[in-house]
Enzyme design. Structure first.
Site, mmCIF file in Angstrom:
data_model
loop_
_atom_site.group_PDB
_atom_site.id
_atom_site.type_symbol
_atom_site.label_atom_id
_atom_site.label_comp_id
_atom_site.label_asym_id
_atom_site.label_seq_id
_atom_site.Cartn_x
_atom_site.Cartn_y
_atom_site.Cartn_z
ATOM 1 C CB SER A 142 35.950 40.224 38.314
ATOM 2 O OG SER A 142 36.192 39.332 37.232
ATOM 3 C CE1 TYR A 166 41.402 40.994 40.291
ATOM 4 C CE2 TYR A 166 40.601 39.183 38.931
ATOM 5 C CZ TYR A 166 40.582 40.519 39.275
ATOM 6 O OH TYR A 166 39.739 41.395 38.620
#
Length: 243
Positions: A142, A166
């Site tokens: 990401s 994350y």
């Protein structure tokens, strides 16, 4: 051994992973749907087969070494090799994630799936990938793991809350991707990270503005790179993502 391209997609029972499997299957590949939830995994395989895709199911929990080893053994028995591995399985890890107050268990959960899980699966599948004439590894990352994107005051991530789980797990994954590429640079195994963009999935409570099908495109592109394609890179639909 079959001449059909064999691709394993982890976390392929839903969302972006399912769409990656569907798009690879549409190319005529045999897609191995790896997921830990038996019901969702079998439902996904049924949907893919109904669409004319050659799909098979393999139980796979990326956080469990025994499960990963069993999946590799099953693929070995069934096909004798693996051509493409798409490490797609990922989690947020839980909230809140503010660095000053985060529960370390939250960090551990994110890293265990998003990083350690990739290492477990990749290492288990490497012997099978080495038997392929065009082995490819795609790690679904990401842009939140990009230091440049995170620090751009005018960029799309400027208003994103701080995260100690994350976001760092994706930066960690990017670094691991580079290290695999370095180790495998003379073997023909191309290893890259791909960003699907902000897709509407259960990972973000469907707040994303892109579809899972759109998010799958970069994975398919990296899975089908030619022999002279890049390795150790980080890409999205627009090109190279800055580190």
């Amino acid at each position: 051994m079959s001449e059909t391209t064999i691709g394993l997609v982890t976390g392929a029972n839903k969302g972006i992973g399912f769409e990656i499997a569907a798009q690879l299957g549409a190319l005529g590949w045999t897609v191995v749907v790896g997921a830990r939830d038996t019901g969702r995994r079998e439902t996904a395989v049924e949907k893919l087969r109904a669409a004319g895709i050659d799909a098979v199911s393999v139980p796979l929990d990326v956080t469990d070494q025994d499960s990963v080893s069993a999946a590799a053994a099953a693929i070995d028995r069934g096909f004798g090799r693996l051509d493409v591995l798409v490490n797609n399985a990922g989690i947020i890890g839980g909230t809140p994630q503010a660095p000053s107050t985060v529960d370390l268990a939250t960090v551990h959960r994110a890293v265990d799936t998003n990083v350690y899980g990739v290492i477990r699966v990749t290492n288990a599948m490497l012997p099978l990938l080495r038997r392929s004439s065009a082995p490819r590894i795609v790690n679904m990352s990401s842009s939140v793991g990009s230091f440049a994107e995170q620090l751009d005051p005018g960029g799309p991530l400027a208003g994103m809350p701080a995260s100690a789980a994350y976001v760092p797990s994706k930066a960690f994954l990017n670094a691991v991707t580079v290290q695999y590429a370095k180790e495998l640079r003379d073997t023909g195994v191309l290893v890259n990270a791909g960003c699907p963009g902000y897709c509407a999935t259960d990972l973000n409570n469907y707040t994303g503005f892109r579809t899972p099908a759109q998010g799958a495109v970069i994975a398919v592109r990296l899975a089908t790179l030619p022999a002279d394609g890049p390795s150790g890179g980080f890409f999205n639909d627009e090109g190279v993502v800055p580190w």
